[in-house]
Design an enzyme around this catalytic site. Structure first.
Site: not given
Length: 431
Positions: A178, A350, A407
């Protein structure tokens, strides 16, 4: 002429990187003055934790947990794991993704059969200062740039390896996901710039935001292609993307994070409340079990933690608002051109850092293998005779799509991400 051009290109890249990211200042605090360590046993697993004071003036302290390789191999590579946010705790990765123990919905601990810790020593650091158990007693201790972040983190790493000397010669890899798409290149570049004294071999980034100008113009297309938006909604989101890209182009950083979130929140609302981190879900991740567990006084005593834990810290996040839409691509360019192994992986479901945006970013990396990378074939990756993803690779650069993952791929596909990491580190083919 060819050699002159390469030299010119290198100097141009180096000048741009040095101008954007003055990463040459190294903090040489005394390890003996800023080090604490606790040895603990949790569900039969031995670990080490503590604090490293990375800025004595600001009393800024990074919290870490270190697990030696479960196979007890003294030569096991050491992996650093960094969470994103900005401001989220790396202990989420430890207890929800790739660590040796996983926290269940009822707060109990379960041994993780697919932990990366089986064959690798893993260092989890709550980074930057303020994330998780890390803290500063001075508000000025919170970082506002990748330069500050990497200086603090590099100080911590040098102190760590000065104490755990038996690992100082082992291969070292930097991993994160991330917003660690910023952290990983920043700390890797600083290590490289200081002569790679930590024996760093490569880095890995999962669903990482590294260059918003190249990655944030695919929200509408990805959402339309997966049926979350219709054509008119796609057009409306495209207009918001254009506004954001113009803001980035004009270096108007103040409200860039807010406008980024405006786009993803709008898509979530239009699609009935989709989880932008995993479009298969219509509810947010539940962080209560891990939050309750880590804030038990007995757990904090076990780890030697002297701060309250939260998944994502607002103070740390706010400190990096100006940093959010800026790029670390020049650092990535240098690292890959310098030959470090580079892994970028993306979860299929994601939205917020989707495969389309990540692919666009990787295709723009400036290095000598760029054209061959663009022309290379993507191959099917199988694990136990099952198709689990797709791999594009040339020399030291990998980009992998992980099937049936959001994600946080290690949380959704633990067996396959372990297979991916093992192949990457051991240079084993994916075909």
């Amino acid at each position: 002429m060819h050699k002159f051009f390469n030299l010119f290109l290198f100097l141009l890249i180096f000048f741009n990187v040095s101008h954007l990211h003055p990463f040459v200042v190294i903090n040489d605090l005394s390890p003996d003055e800023i080090w604490t360590k606790t040895e603990f046993v949790l569900s039969g697993h031995v670990g080490y934790s503590g604090y490293i004071n990375v800025n004595q003036t600001m009393d800024a302290n990074l919290f870490y947990i270190f697990w030696e390789s479960l196979d007890q191999n003294p030569d096991a590579p050491v992996l650093l794991w960094l969470q994103g946010g900005p401001g989220c705790s790396s202990l989420w990765g430890l207890f929800k993704e790739n660590g040796p123990l996983l926290i269940q919905s009822d707060g109990s601990l379960l041994t993780n059969p697919w932990t990366w810790n089986n064959n690798y020593a893993i260092l989890y650091i709550d980074n930057p200062v303020g994330a998780g158990f890390s803290y500063s007693t001075n508000p000025k201790g919170y970082v506002t740039s990748e330069s500050q972040m990497s200086q603090d983190l590099y100080t911590g790493l040098k102190v760590f390896f000065a104490k755990y000397t038996k690992y100082s010669a082992n291969d070292f890899y930097v991993f994160g996901e991330s917003y660690a798409g910023k952290y990983v290149p920043a700390i890797a570049y600083r290590i490289h710039e200081d002569g790679n004294k930590l024996n760093m071999k490569g880095f890995g980034i999962g669903d990482g935001l590294s260059d918003p100008s190249l990655q944030t113009n695919y929200f509408a297309d990805y959402s339309y292609s997966t049926g979350l938006l219709d054509e008119q909604e796609r057009i409306d989101i495209k207009l918001l993307e254009a506004d954001l890209l113009l803001q980035i182009e004009n270096q108007e950083w103040d409200n860039c994070l807010d406008n980024f979130e405006k786009i993803t929140n709008e898509i979530s609302e239009l699609s009935g409340g989709i989880n932008k981190y995993d479009i298969r879900l219509y509810q947010p991740y539940d962080s209560k079990p891990i939050t309750n567990f880590l804030n038990l006084q007995s757990v904090k005593d076990t780890f030697g933690a002297n701060a309250d834990w939260e998944f994502c810290a607002k103070e740390t996040r706010n400190g990096l608002k100006i940093d959010f839409c800026q790029s670390v691509k020049p650092l990535v360019d240098v690292l890959i051109q310098s030959g470090y192994q580079a892994l970028f992986y993306s979860g299929q479901f994601d939205l917020i850092v989707n495969y389309m945006g990540s692919s666009n970013f990787i295709e723009q990396i400036n290095w000598s293998g760029k054209q061959n990378w663009l022309e290379s074939d993507r191959i099917v990756w199988k694990n136990n005779d099952e198709v689990v993803g797709y791999v594009k690779n040339y020399q030291n650069l990998y980009h992998i799509l992980i099937n049936k993952a959001g994600h946080m791929s290690p949380m959704n596909q633990p067996q396959n991400t372990l297979d991916m990491v093992s192949r990457f580190i051991n240079n084993k083919p994916f075909s």
